[in-house]
Enzyme design. Structure first.
Site, short mmCIF file in Angstrom:
data_model
loop_
_atom_site.label_atom_id
_atom_site.label_comp_id
_atom_site.label_asym_id
_atom_site.label_seq_id
_atom_site.Cartn_x
_atom_site.Cartn_y
_atom_site.Cartn_z
N LYS A 50 2.83 -21.28 -0.79
CA LYS A 50 1.95 -20.36 -0.06
C LYS A 50 2.63 -20.07 1.27
O LYS A 50 3.39 -20.90 1.78
CB LYS A 50 0.60 -21.05 0.13
N ASN A 74 -7.36 -9.62 -3.04
CA ASN A 74 -7.56 -10.84 -2.27
C ASN A 74 -7.44 -10.54 -0.79
O ASN A 74 -6.69 -9.65 -0.38
CB ASN A 74 -6.54 -11.92 -2.66
N MET A 76 -7.21 -13.51 1.49
CA MET A 76 -7.26 -14.93 1.84
C MET A 76 -7.11 -15.12 3.36
O MET A 76 -7.74 -16.00 3.95
CB MET A 76 -6.15 -15.72 1.13
N LEU A 78 -4.10 -15.73 5.10
CA LEU A 78 -3.05 -16.70 5.45
C LEU A 78 -3.55 -18.13 5.67
O LEU A 78 -3.11 -18.80 6.62
CB LEU A 78 -2.31 -16.23 6.72
N CYS A 133 2.08 -9.40 4.76
CA CYS A 133 0.71 -9.76 4.41
C CYS A 133 -0.21 -8.58 4.69
O CYS A 133 -0.29 -8.12 5.83
CB CYS A 133 0.24 -10.97 5.22
N THR A 196 1.32 -7.40 -2.15
CA THR A 196 0.19 -6.66 -2.73
C THR A 196 -0.03 -5.32 -2.03
O THR A 196 0.43 -5.09 -0.92
CB THR A 196 -1.09 -7.51 -2.63
N GLY A 268 2.26 -14.08 -10.56
CA GLY A 268 1.15 -14.51 -9.70
C GLY A 268 -0.19 -14.45 -10.40
O GLY A 268 -0.64 -15.41 -11.02
N THR A 269 -0.79 -13.27 -10.39
CA THR A 269 -2.16 -13.11 -10.90
C THR A 269 -2.29 -13.55 -12.35
O THR A 269 -3.35 -14.07 -12.74
CB THR A 269 -2.57 -11.63 -10.72
O1 RRO Z 1 -3.11 -14.89 2.57
C1 RRO Z 1 -3.26 -13.68 2.24
O2 RRO Z 1 -4.30 -13.04 2.46
C2 RRO Z 1 -2.19 -12.92 1.58
C3 RRO Z 1 -0.86 -12.99 1.93
BR1 RRO Z 1 -0.21 -14.19 3.18
C4 RRO Z 1 0.09 -12.13 1.32
O3 RRO Z 1 1.28 -12.13 1.59
N1 RRO Z 1 -0.38 -11.28 0.37
C5 RRO Z 1 -1.67 -11.22 0.04
O4 RRO Z 1 -2.03 -10.40 -0.83
N2 RRO Z 1 -2.57 -12.05 0.63
#
Ligand code: RRO
Length: 308
Positions: A50, A74, A76, A78, A133, A196, A268-269
């Site tokens: 990650k 997503n 997330m 970071l 990101c 993404t 990934g997915t």
């Molecule tokens: O953590 C994220 O929200 C995230 C990252 Br670091 C990234 O490089 N690509 C993504 O789709 N989510």
């Protein structure tokens, strides 16, 4: 008749040797040594962590994931335990003999360099710089899509650590080639294409965006044609190796990326839908394709679509 053992699946990406061209994509199962060990045991040639920053970070509040047509969004944000903690996870993986690519980010050139040094000391075999990101803007991911910054930071990290440096690029730009050239000028050893694609989902009952962050990154099958187009554009012009990423869920997808010019691929997915068996299934399928078409080495098919 040719046997499996005569087939070469090993690849070398910017100096990093892998037993086969499959990796997990950063962010998927990449937060612990134990999960990444399972990715390797599942059949991957190397594992990607990650994205790790200097300080621990909680990420965005829920909801951070929504299934949409053709994939997943997503945001997330970071989440990660910070470089010092994570260097220990890298050490554990190294103790098991697993090739580790540490994905890193920073809010400045100096921070990128510091994180790179910490994870290099932890034993990472290569670094993947995440400038792309899509779910965190401004201060935390300042380098998104700016070729000047990509060149400056890549070159600073390259000078600071003696490791292969991969640069992961965003499809959310007008001209990805500018970013690829900047990576190459900065001394990158390879490019990962792509992160993404920015997207959004609306809840009609609540009449508001579903993700707490509003915008998320789209991954999964819907991303594949965009990622293939990016790999194509980059490999037409840039000399360094490319790692394809975006919507790969079957052996056929993986072969498409290799023919398109990628030297390796990240998955990934599809792990979310098909579990860790996906690596073994894709590997068997790629082997079958190579054997069925008279190839002896996976590297032979890289970029063949450009020559057709
Ligand atoms: O953590 C994220 O929200 C995230 C990252 Br670091 C990234 O490089 N690509 C993504 O789709 N989510």
């Amino acid at each position: 008749m040719r046997t499996m053992s005569q087939l070469n699946l090993a690849v070398e990406i910017g100096g990093l040797k892998l037993r086969n061209p499959l990796m997990n994509a950063a962010g998927i199962l990449g937060l612990s040594a134990n999960l990444l060990k399972r990715v390797y045991e599942g059949g991957a040639g190397g594992v990607v962590t990650k994205s790790i920053g200097l300080h621990p970070r909680r990420g965005h509040s829920n909801p951070t994931l929504v299934v949409v047509e053709g994939g997943v969004l997503n945001s997330m944000g970071l989440p990660n335990p910070g470089a010092t903690y994570f260097a220990n996870e890298v050490k554990k993986l190294k103790g098991m003999g697993i090739p580790v690519i540490a994905s890193i980010f920073g809010s400045s050139r100096e921070e990128f360099v510091e994180v790179a040094r910490i994870l290099a000391e932890g034993g990472a075999d290569a670094l993947e710089l995440n400038y792309s990101c899509p779910t965190v803007g401004g201060e935390r991911c300042l380098l998104d899509a700016d070729p000047e910054n990509i060149e400056r930071v890549t070159s600073a990290v390259k000078d600071a650590v003696d490791l292969p440096i991969f640069v992961k690029l965003s499809p959310n730009v007008g001209d990805i080639l500018e970013c690829a050239w900047a990576s190459e000028r900065g001394g990158a050893d390879a490019i990962t294409a792509v992160n993404t694609l920015k997207g959004l989902a609306i809840d009609v009952e609540l009449r508001r965006p579903i993700l707490s962050n509003i915008v998320g990154g789209l991954s999964g099958p819907a991303l594949k044609p965009v990622a293939l187009r990016c790999v194509w554009e980059i490999t037409e012009e840039v000399e360094i190796p490319v790692i394809g990423c975006g919507g790969i869920s079957t052996w056929r997808d993986a072969v498409e990326f290799l023919l398109c010019g990628a030297n390796a691929v990240q998955i990934g997915t599809a792990i979310m839908y098909r579990g860790l068996e996906v690596f073994g299934e894709i590997l068997e399928g790629v082997k079958g394709y190579l054997e069925g078409n008279g190839f002896r080495d996976v590297n032979e098919i890289v970029g063949l679509a450009h020559k057709a």
